[in-house]
Design a protein around this motif. Structure first.
Motif: not given
Ligand SMILES: Nc1ncnc2c1ncn2[C@@H]1O[C@H](COP(=O)(O)OP(=O)(O)O)[C@@H](O)[C@H]1O
Ligand SMILES: [Mg+2]
Length: 351
Positions: A248, A290, A302-303, A305
């Motif tokens: 990343k 995400d 997924n999540e 942020n």
């Protein structure tokens, strides 16, 4: 009209401190100085606040914010001394002690307006297990998972059995409260599960074990308080299987496709799910939602942020740019939302 004072907090205690510095540097170089005076504070890895530069005009492009090597520790201040009347704080901080409600609580005690998630939206989204429970309550699709929160030998053994029963390998083992893939392992075989749990336990005592999916990673930007707006999604195009800290931030093995090249119906669905999830976690200010999208078109959140990477080359601002909102205008919008949230909060306290 006098300029709005913006107090930028950057650095911080989490593993994502380097991204934070880059995000803060983007803010100081792009913000419209007709409207702002910017004071900056670096938070060291040990949690000390150090007053750094002040900007009243666009710095030249070589200007760097002061960090570990360049700060003068004699300029260390008490955290509460950042207070100035009518200032707005932008905590450009990620991960634990930045995005988890702690700094937000501190700023509320100081009676300061601040950009980004409220205490509750920060703390709920930071804890991957808590976030899953909330997403479940509003039927946002997610991959199956097992949560391990009671760290005893009996419980660990029972959860490993539950993983065998409910999930198929590979699985992902994650500390509930980290970011930037720290402490996360992809596990291909049951014999390796225990070691991955032990690794995640170095970072947190709440562990999430998730069904691994072979999926594209598609992200939606969300902006707003009561009134919520979303963007067309973008895709993080990977040439590595597992989007870890190294790939990343260090190897830069990631490119972005904005908008994502996926069917419009899927994009519309994703935007709706993103808004639903954001509202469910009491989203405030901004968030990046995400998703995973599998080959059969199924999507999973997924999540969320709550303080996504915010450099000018980060997904979140680029998603807004694609909607016609420039980086500098996005900052204006975030500051306006910070003031709105502050006024709402204070007015309720006075009732
Ligand atoms: N269940 C999963 N299936 C497939 N890949 C996953 C899964 N969970 C995580 N990953 C991969 O690991 C990366 C980091 O996981 P994530 O949960 O987003 O943690 P972080 O909070 O550190 O960003 C994801 O972007 C993805 O590449
Ligand atoms: Mg992630």
């Amino acid at each position: 009209m006098s300029k709005q004072l913006l107090i930028l907090l950057y650095g911080g205690r989490s593993a994502e401190r380097e991204v934070s510095v880059l995000s803060a540097e983007s803010v100081i170089s792009a913000i419209n100085y007709d409207n702002y005076l910017v004071k900056t504070f670096f938070i060291t890895q040990t949690g000390d606040f150090v007053q750094t530069q002040t900007f009243d005009q666009t710095p030249d492009s070589a200007t760097k914010l002061m960090t570990n090597e360049t700060v003068n520790l004699a300029d260390k201040v008490s955290p509460a001394s950042i207070y100035e009347k009518d200032a707005v704080v932008f905590p450009v901080l990620h991960g634990p002690m930045g995005e988890d409600g702690s700094i937000q609580g501190f700023l509320e005690i100081l009676k300061l307006a601040y950009v980004g998630p409220s205490i509750i939206s920060a703390s709920v989204t930071m804890d991957k297990i808590m976030a899953k429970h909330v997403f479940e309550s509003v039927d946002v699709p997610q991959v199956p998972y097992v949560a391990l929160t009671d760290i005893t030998e009996i419980e660990i053994t029972a959860k490993i059995a539950e993983v065998t029963e409910k999930l198929t390998y590979p699985v992902f083992v994650k500390p509930a409260n980290m970011g930037s893939s720290v402490g996360i392992s992809k596990v291909d075989r049951q014999e390796d599960l225990r070691a991955a749990i032990d690794e995640a336990l170095k970072f947190d005592s709440r562990i999430l074990i998730e069904q691994g999916v072979d999926a594209r990673e598609i992200e939606v930007a969300v902006l707003g308080n009561e009134q919520v707006t979303t963007t067309w999604p973008g895709e993080v195009v990977k040439d590595v299987a597992f989007y870890d800290y190294q790939s990343k931030y260090i190897d830069n093995q990631i490119t972005m496709a904005i908008p994502a090249n996926i069917p419009e119906a899927v994009m519309v669905d994703m935007r709706q799910q993103a808004e639903k999830a954001y509202r469910a976690v009491a989203g405030t200010g901004l968030s990046r939602c995400d998703f995973f999208m599998t080959a059969d078109g199924q999507i999973y959140l997924n999540e969320i942020n709550a303080i996504p990477g915010f450099t000018q080359f980060s997904m979140y601002p680029l998603l807004w740019e694609n909607m016609g909102l420039s980086y500098a205008d996005l900052i204006d919008r975030l500051v306006a939302l910070a003031i709105e949230a502050f006024e709402t909060r204070e007015s309720k306290l006075q009732n």
